[in-house]
Design a protein around this motif. Structure first.
Motif, PDB file in Angstrom:
ATOM      1  N   LYS A 180       2.190   1.474  -3.286  1.00  0.00           N
ATOM      2  CA  LYS A 180       1.093   2.076  -4.487  1.00  0.00           C
ATOM      3  C   LYS A 180       0.675   3.935  -4.065  1.00  0.00           C
ATOM      4  N   HIS A 181       0.824   3.980  -3.197  1.00  0.00           N
ATOM      5  CA  HIS A 181       0.694   5.831  -3.045  1.00  0.00           C
ATOM      6  C   HIS A 181       1.990   6.249  -2.366  1.00  0.00           C
ATOM      7  N   LYS A 182       3.229   6.197  -2.751  1.00  0.00           N
ATOM      8  CA  LYS A 182       4.275   6.828  -1.575  1.00  0.00           C
ATOM      9  C   LYS A 182       3.783   7.610  -1.567  1.00  0.00           C
ATOM     10  N   TRP A 191       3.071   5.384   9.428  1.00  0.00           N
ATOM     11  CA  TRP A 191       2.330   4.924   8.349  1.00  0.00           C
ATOM     12  C   TRP A 191       2.022   3.409   9.177  1.00  0.00           C
ATOM     13  N   ASN A 242       1.584  10.117  -1.663  1.00  0.00           N
ATOM     14  CA  ASN A 242       0.471  10.849  -1.085  1.00  0.00           C
ATOM     15  C   ASN A 242       0.604  10.217   0.452  1.00  0.00           C
ATOM     16  N   VAL A 243       1.658   8.788   0.958  1.00  0.00           N
ATOM     17  CA  VAL A 243       1.773   9.251   2.293  1.00  0.00           C
ATOM     18  C   VAL A 243       2.661   9.481   3.143  1.00  0.00           C
ATOM     19  N   ARG A 273       1.294  13.315   3.341  1.00  0.00           N
ATOM     20  CA  ARG A 273       0.522  13.212   4.727  1.00  0.00           C
ATOM     21  C   ARG A 273       1.385  12.757   5.679  1.00  0.00           C
ATOM     22  N   GLU A 317       1.249  -1.634  -0.299  1.00  0.00           N
ATOM     23  CA  GLU A 317      -0.025   0.328  -0.249  1.00  0.00           C
ATOM     24  C   GLU A 317       1.177   0.575  -0.156  1.00  0.00           C
TER      25      GLU A 317
END
Length: 153
Positions: free
Chosen positions: A63-65, A78, A67-68, A71, A60
């Motif tokens: 896939k969204h690094k 995380w 964005n992570v 944020r 996960e």
């Protein structure tokens, strides 16, 4: 696998870390626990996991690094989000050096910008404490406490 950040100091035997909670993922309750009752965030300085387990945490993130990363404060935020019910080490096994063992001693900033502890004395080491975590400043290499110098190599 028992993972440890490089800014930890092993105090006592750590063999029991491998057996705790069997093959379950285990992590530290974040050190704000000393100020905020029932603090739910995890601290990733010492974690136990089995290869091939909890793969969703990495998949996960991958896939969204962007964005992570944008944020989240860091990897422990995380992990907390992805494994909110994860097992935590017994509190006294792994402790914050500066917040729990030293009760936030005074610090000063050297001319080179590094912050050091300046209070004398020995930290309160409970018999069951195996690891001291140096999160933030100072790092073990910058700590002038004789106890740290003796144990961090």
């Amino acid at each position: 696998i028992v993972f440890m950040d490089l800014d930890v100091v092993i105090i006592n035997n750590i063999d029991h870390l491998w057996d705790f909670e069997g093959d379950a993922f285990v992590i530290i309750q974040d050190f704000n626990r000393c100020r905020i009752k029932n603090w739910h965030v995890r601290n990733s300085s010492v974690m136990k996991f089995y290869p091939g387990c909890e793969n969703q945490v990495w998949h996960e993130f991958d896939k969204h690094k962007m964005n992570v990363i944008g944020r989240m404060h860091g990897d422990q935020d995380w992990v907390t989000k992805m494994l909110p019910q994860s097992n935590i080490w017994p509190r006294d096994w792994i402790m914050s050096y500066k917040w729990e063992m030293r009760s936030r001693p005074p610090m000063h900033r050297r001319k080179d910008g590094v912050r050091d502890f300046i209070s004398p004395g020995v930290p309160a080491v409970k018999p069951e404490t195996s690891i001291a975590v140096f999160h933030g400043d100072p790092q073990p290499a910058n700590c002038q406490d004789p106890w740290c110098i003796e144990n961090w190599r």
